[in-house]
Structure formats: C-alpha cells, structure tokens
Design an enzyme around this catalytic site. Sequence first.
Site, PDB file in Angstrom:
ATOM      1  N   HIS A 306       0.835  -1.417  -0.280  1.00 19.36           N
ATOM      2  CA  HIS A 306      -0.201  -0.067   0.401  1.00 19.36           C
ATOM      3  C   HIS A 306       0.551   1.113  -0.337  1.00 19.36           C
ATOM      4  O   HIS A 306       2.112   1.000   0.608  1.00 19.36           O
ATOM      5  CB  HIS A 306      -0.674   0.269   1.277  1.00 19.36           C
ATOM      6  CG  HIS A 306      -2.318   1.067   1.087  1.00 19.36           C
ATOM      7  ND1 HIS A 306      -1.882   2.163   1.256  1.00 19.36           N
ATOM      8  CD2 HIS A 306      -3.387   0.568   0.713  1.00 19.36           C
ATOM      9  CE1 HIS A 306      -3.337   3.132   1.024  1.00 19.36           C
ATOM     10  NE2 HIS A 306      -4.265   2.277   0.933  1.00 19.36           N
ATOM     11  N   ASP A 363      -8.289  -5.601  -0.090  1.00 23.16           N
ATOM     12  CA  ASP A 363      -8.897  -6.122  -0.907  1.00 23.16           C
ATOM     13  C   ASP A 363      -7.968  -7.346  -1.176  1.00 23.16           C
ATOM     14  O   ASP A 363      -8.384  -8.722  -1.749  1.00 23.16           O
ATOM     15  CB  ASP A 363      -7.458  -6.179  -2.377  1.00 23.16           C
ATOM     16  CG  ASP A 363      -8.250  -4.708  -3.077  1.00 23.16           C
ATOM     17  OD1 ASP A 363      -7.465  -3.033  -2.903  1.00 23.16           O
ATOM     18  OD2 ASP A 363     -10.006  -4.152  -3.099  1.00 23.16           O
TER      19      ASP A 363
HETATM   20  C1  SDX Z   1      -6.338   0.594  -3.069  1.00 20.63           C
HETATM   21  O1  SDX Z   1      -4.499   4.417  -1.915  1.00 20.63           O
HETATM   22  C2  SDX Z   1      -5.507   4.168  -1.376  1.00 20.63           C
HETATM   23  O2  SDX Z   1      -5.897   4.581  -0.521  1.00 20.63           O
HETATM   24  C3  SDX Z   1      -5.754   2.170  -2.502  1.00 20.63           C
HETATM   25  C4  SDX Z   1      -7.684   1.797  -1.545  1.00 20.63           C
HETATM   26  C5  SDX Z   1      -8.345   2.501  -1.484  1.00 20.63           C
HETATM   27  O3  SDX Z   1      -8.948   2.553  -0.270  1.00 20.63           O
HETATM   28  O4  SDX Z   1      -8.477   3.502  -2.108  1.00 20.63           O
HETATM   29  O5  SDX Z   1      -6.609   1.098  -0.186  1.00 20.63           O
HETATM   30  C6  SDX Z   1      -7.287   0.661  -2.707  1.00 20.63           C
HETATM   31  O6  SDX Z   1      -5.577   0.663  -4.089  1.00 20.63           O
HETATM   32  C7  SDX Z   1      -5.523  -0.944  -2.534  1.00 20.63           C
HETATM   33  C8  SDX Z   1      -4.358  -1.362  -3.323  1.00 20.63           C
HETATM   34  C9  SDX Z   1      -4.937  -2.289  -4.105  1.00 20.63           C
HETATM   35  N1  SDX Z   1      -3.519  -3.002  -4.937  1.00 20.63           N
HETATM   36  C10 SDX Z   1      -3.129  -3.798  -4.859  1.00 20.63           C
HETATM   37  O7  SDX Z   1      -3.587  -4.868  -4.486  1.00 20.63           O
HETATM   38  C11 SDX Z   1      -1.766  -3.900  -5.955  1.00 20.63           C
HETATM   39  C12 SDX Z   1      -0.451  -5.009  -5.372  1.00 20.63           C
HETATM   40  N2  SDX Z   1       0.046  -3.721  -5.308  1.00 20.63           N
HETATM   41  C13 SDX Z   1       1.098  -3.484  -5.696  1.00 20.63           C
HETATM   42  O8  SDX Z   1       0.697  -2.962  -6.649  1.00 20.63           O
HETATM   43  C14 SDX Z   1       1.080  -1.560  -5.325  1.00 20.63           C
HETATM   44  O9  SDX Z   1       1.401  -1.866  -3.575  1.00 20.63           O
HETATM   45  C15 SDX Z   1       0.484  -0.193  -4.308  1.00 20.63           C
HETATM   46  C16 SDX Z   1       0.320   0.254  -5.910  1.00 20.63           C
HETATM   47  C17 SDX Z   1      -0.592  -1.064  -3.807  1.00 20.63           C
HETATM   48  C18 SDX Z   1       1.580   0.327  -3.824  1.00 20.63           C
HETATM   49  O10 SDX Z   1       2.571   1.486  -5.068  1.00 20.63           O
HETATM   50  P1  SDX Z   1       4.082   1.941  -4.705  1.00 20.63           P
HETATM   51  O11 SDX Z   1       2.573   2.663  -3.775  1.00 20.63           O
HETATM   52  O12 SDX Z   1       3.477   3.189  -5.832  1.00 20.63           O
HETATM   53  O13 SDX Z   1       4.618   0.865  -4.114  1.00 20.63           O
HETATM   54  P2  SDX Z   1       5.456   0.547  -5.403  1.00 20.63           P
HETATM   55  O14 SDX Z   1       4.986  -0.530  -6.948  1.00 20.63           O
HETATM   56  O15 SDX Z   1       6.775   1.458  -6.093  1.00 20.63           O
HETATM   57  O16 SDX Z   1       7.191  -0.584  -4.872  1.00 20.63           O
HETATM   58  C19 SDX Z   1       7.026  -0.388  -3.728  1.00 20.63           C
HETATM   59  C20 SDX Z   1       8.526  -1.334  -3.454  1.00 20.63           C
HETATM   60  C21 SDX Z   1       8.823  -1.658  -5.203  1.00 20.63           C
HETATM   61  O17 SDX Z   1      10.025  -2.436  -4.983  1.00 20.63           O
HETATM   62  P3  SDX Z   1      11.853  -2.476  -5.282  1.00 20.63           P
HETATM   63  O18 SDX Z   1      11.665  -1.934  -7.012  1.00 20.63           O
HETATM   64  O19 SDX Z   1      11.300  -0.903  -3.902  1.00 20.63           O
HETATM   65  O20 SDX Z   1      12.753  -2.977  -4.576  1.00 20.63           O
HETATM   66  O21 SDX Z   1       7.875  -2.620  -3.282  1.00 20.63           O
HETATM   67  C22 SDX Z   1       7.718  -3.700  -3.848  1.00 20.63           C
HETATM   68  C23 SDX Z   1       7.334  -2.877  -5.594  1.00 20.63           C
HETATM   69  O22 SDX Z   1       7.852  -4.192  -6.603  1.00 20.63           O
HETATM   70  N3  SDX Z   1       6.548  -3.960  -3.747  1.00 20.63           N
HETATM   71  C24 SDX Z   1       5.689  -5.171  -4.429  1.00 20.63           C
HETATM   72  C25 SDX Z   1       4.078  -4.958  -4.481  1.00 20.63           C
HETATM   73  N4  SDX Z   1       3.901  -4.498  -4.263  1.00 20.63           N
HETATM   74  C26 SDX Z   1       4.817  -3.475  -3.785  1.00 20.63           C
HETATM   75  N5  SDX Z   1       6.114  -6.255  -4.345  1.00 20.63           N
HETATM   76  C27 SDX Z   1       5.207  -7.049  -4.383  1.00 20.63           C
HETATM   77  N6  SDX Z   1       4.133  -8.061  -4.414  1.00 20.63           N
HETATM   78  C28 SDX Z   1       3.681  -6.208  -4.019  1.00 20.63           C
HETATM   79  N7  SDX Z   1       2.448  -6.438  -3.981  1.00 20.63           N
END
Ligand code: SDX
Length: 428
Positions: A306, A363
């Site tokens: 998140h 989710d």
């Molecule tokens: C919702 O914003 C809100 O409030 C949203 C929400 C709401 O109520 O409105 O809470 C609802 O959207 C919840 C999130 C649902 N999405 C997912 O579950 C999809 C999987 N999660 C991700 O794609 C990610 O964690 C996000 C999109 C939720 C957050 O993305 P960020 O903050 O931009 O983080 P990032 O993509 O920059 O990742 C940071 C690091 C990365 O690794 P590094 O390159 O730094 O080494 O964390 C890793 C990412 O690769 N990472 C994950 C991961 N999520 C982040 N690695 C593996 N699995 C994951 N799920």
Amino acid sequence: MSSTNVTLTTADKSVSLPLVEGSQGPSCIDIASIYRATGHFTFDPGFAATAACKSAITFIDGEKGVLLYRGYPIEQLAAKSRFLEVAYLLLEGELPTPAQMHAFEDQVTHHTMMHESLKHFLRGFHYDAHPMAMLAATVASLSAFYHDAENPEDPAQRKLAAIRLIAKMPTLAAAIYRYSIGWPVRYPRNNLEYVDRFVHMLFEVPSEPLAINPVVTKALDLLFILHADHEQNASASTVRLVGSTGANLYASVAAGITALWGPAHGGANEAVLKMLTEIGDAKNVDKAVARAKDKESGFRLMGFGHRVYKNFDPRAKIIRGMAHEVLEKLGVQDPLLDVALKLEEAALKDDYFISHKLYPNVDFYSGIIYKALKIPTNMFTVMFAIARTAGWVSQWIEQHEMPGGRIGRPRQVYVGAKPRDYQAIDQR
Ligand code: SDX
C-alpha cells in the site's frame, strides 16, 4: 526551521517556505511560491510525498495502521454503524441524529430509480462486457438525464447529485449484473433498507420472491463501510481533478470509476481472486512468494502492499476476521481462504515483504467474502465503487466548498527533443 516555516537553500538563493499544519498527521511545506522564489519546480511522480489538498473527511496513519472517518476509528464504525449512516457521516461531517438519519434515508430511498432509457442504454453493450465498463458509461450518462443538478456552483444541486449517486449506484450495479446474465431488472423496493434493497435487486430470480439472508446483507454492509473512503487515493484524486475543471459530479464520479478499475487500485480485489485461483493450493504458495520477489517476473502479490499503510491495513484485519465468520455462517468451504491464509503467513515471514513493509491490504480478503456471497468475480470492483461513491461525492463537495479552489494542472520535467527546424520530407 522554525515551527511555522522551513528554509530552502539553492545554489544562489535561500527562501523561507511556510509550513501548513493540519489537525492530525505531518505538517506540509507550502511550495506554491517555490518556482517564483527559486526558478525550480518540485518533482514527485505518483505524489508519494505531496499533499494535493486540505481535507477533513478521512485520516490515515500508515505507520500505525489507523483509519478515521471524520475522526471516528474504522473499527468502531465497523462494529456499531451501518453503511448509510457512514455515508451521511462522510457527507455531512457528523453522525446523524435519528431525525437526520430518517430524512437522509428517505431522500436516498426516493432517488433509487434509474431512468427507463438507461435499460435500453445497457442493451448497447455485449452481454459479456466488463461490468466496470458498463458502470462507468451509465454513470457518465446520468448527467444527460439530470440537468437540474449539474451546476457545481449551486450547493443544493451539488447535494442532490450526491444523493442521487449514492441512491442509484446499487440500482445501476444490479441492472448491469442482471443484464449480463440475461435476467430482467428488478426495481428498487422502497420498503427495504439500503443494502437489503441492493441484495434484492441483485439476486431475486424472476420466478420467485427472494428470502434475503441477513448474513449476506450484514457482510455486504460491513464491506461497504470499510470501502467508503480513503483520503486522496487514485480514484478520489481523479474525482477531484475532474471536478476542479468545473465538470459535473456525474462526470467526475464516472472518471473515478475508471480510475478504480485498475488492478493496482480497486481492480485488485478481482485480481486477488484470480491470483489465488491460479496458485490453487497452499503447497504452491512458496513459489508464488518467490515469483513476487523476482523483479523479472512482473508478478506481484495482488492484495499486498500500500502507498500509505506500512503496517497492517486495519480494513484487512477486520475483513480477515469476517471471512471465517461469514463462510462458517453460510456453510461455505472455500479452499482459497486456506491458500490466502498460507500466502499471508509465508509473505509476512519473508524478509523481502518485511523490508518492503508489504502487508495485506483491503483487497486481499474481500474477494473471498464476495465469492461466498455468490457475487461474480467481475462484479467485485463494482462493489467497491458502490461503497466508494460515498467518499467520492463527499470529497467532490468538500473541494467545491473549500475556498481558493483552482484547476489541477501538474507541471513536468521535459526530457524530449530540444528546439529544431522542420525538414521537408525529401530532405529526411
Ligand atoms: C487500493 O491509495 C489507497 O488508499 C488505495 C486503497 C483505497 O482504499 O482507495 O487502499 C485501495 O488500491 C489498495 C491497493 C490494491 N492494489 C494491490 O493490491 C496491487 C498490488 N500492490 C501494488 O501494486 C502496490 O503495492 C501498490 C500499488 C498498492 C502501491 O504501490 P507503490 O506505493 O507505488 O509502491 P511501489 O509500486 O513503488 O512498490 C514499492 C516496492 C517495489 O519494490 P522495489 O522496486 O522498491 O524493490 O515494493 C514492491 C515493488 O516491487 N512491491 C511489491 C508489491 N507491492 C509493492 N512487490 C511484490 N508484491 C506487491 N504486491
């Protein structure tokens, strides 16, 4: 740095920038004057450290896993309130008195019908169109039916449009679902409570009356409370950005619906179920965790991570607890719940997830409950949209009530070609 400003020193300048203090959470540096004072813009792709507005609706403390709606902890609202009361709270800022709740419920109840032409509108879609495509299109079309509530400058029209959207989203969602399975729409029953009415419109078979299961409606009501608002998430920010241009609320919420659809946002609940189904069995969990850590794989654990929560999403905690209770009460055995629990256990022990502070988010478990409620996977994000409509309309109204509103228009770092002259095609 004093308590009211910070000093920014560049190669040849030193500027004092004011701090903006809220009632909770970190203070913000007001950088509105930074270009004039330094000749520099700021750069923050994804707005990870940038506050786009002031808001009094929802507060999140990502480190502590705190979520407040108008100051009330989500845990208390989940345990004691109901969705329509939470919608009132988000919209009006206070919990309603009995008289206010009755009036609000009466208003919503008498705006649940959709224009008959909208039924023909749905027929323009192929039966297997994704429900989110149909929802976005039908909500955008509402502005074509309600010219009396399009003027964002008129508080009465703003509130009427908000009530209409809260009232009609379940009707539209149910009509879209029934169109996709070839059933006639069910008209909203005004003698039913908001979520009961939705369940009736969704599931009553044409040939016999539906016995509404209170376990189903209570679970849905709780899921709606947990999904109702969440600060300036991508879809709420989209609603605000579209609203900042003077577009009406129907158009702004339609934009929010399309933003929510993405698998990185509200579309994650549908993606989680597909991921759990693909993993299939608890014995495959370690492989999935390993894939999620491999950057080359492009695979992420959907429902994990998140932007703000760097601890457990309090909503995920509540939903996880609910999952067992709902499945047990409904007598549903779902092996995917075991897969989800094993996946969570494996991920939370893994250094990669620990170091990246990746926890289950709202989710991760919700899809398991929706599935037990017999809601099809492609309708999961529609469920999210019904609930989040309360937050979207509240944020949009707050934006229009807050003085000093300007059109949202971010700057950029230009990395394209430097100025060059056009060459005739026979010179190239
Ligand atoms: C919702 O914003 C809100 O409030 C949203 C929400 C709401 O109520 O409105 O809470 C609802 O959207 C919840 C999130 C649902 N999405 C997912 O579950 C999809 C999987 N999660 C991700 O794609 C990610 O964690 C996000 C999109 C939720 C957050 O993305 P960020 O903050 O931009 O983080 P990032 O993509 O920059 O990742 C940071 C690091 C990365 O690794 P590094 O390159 O730094 O080494 O964390 C890793 C990412 O690769 N990472 C994950 C991961 N999520 C982040 N690695 C593996 N699995 C994951 N799920």
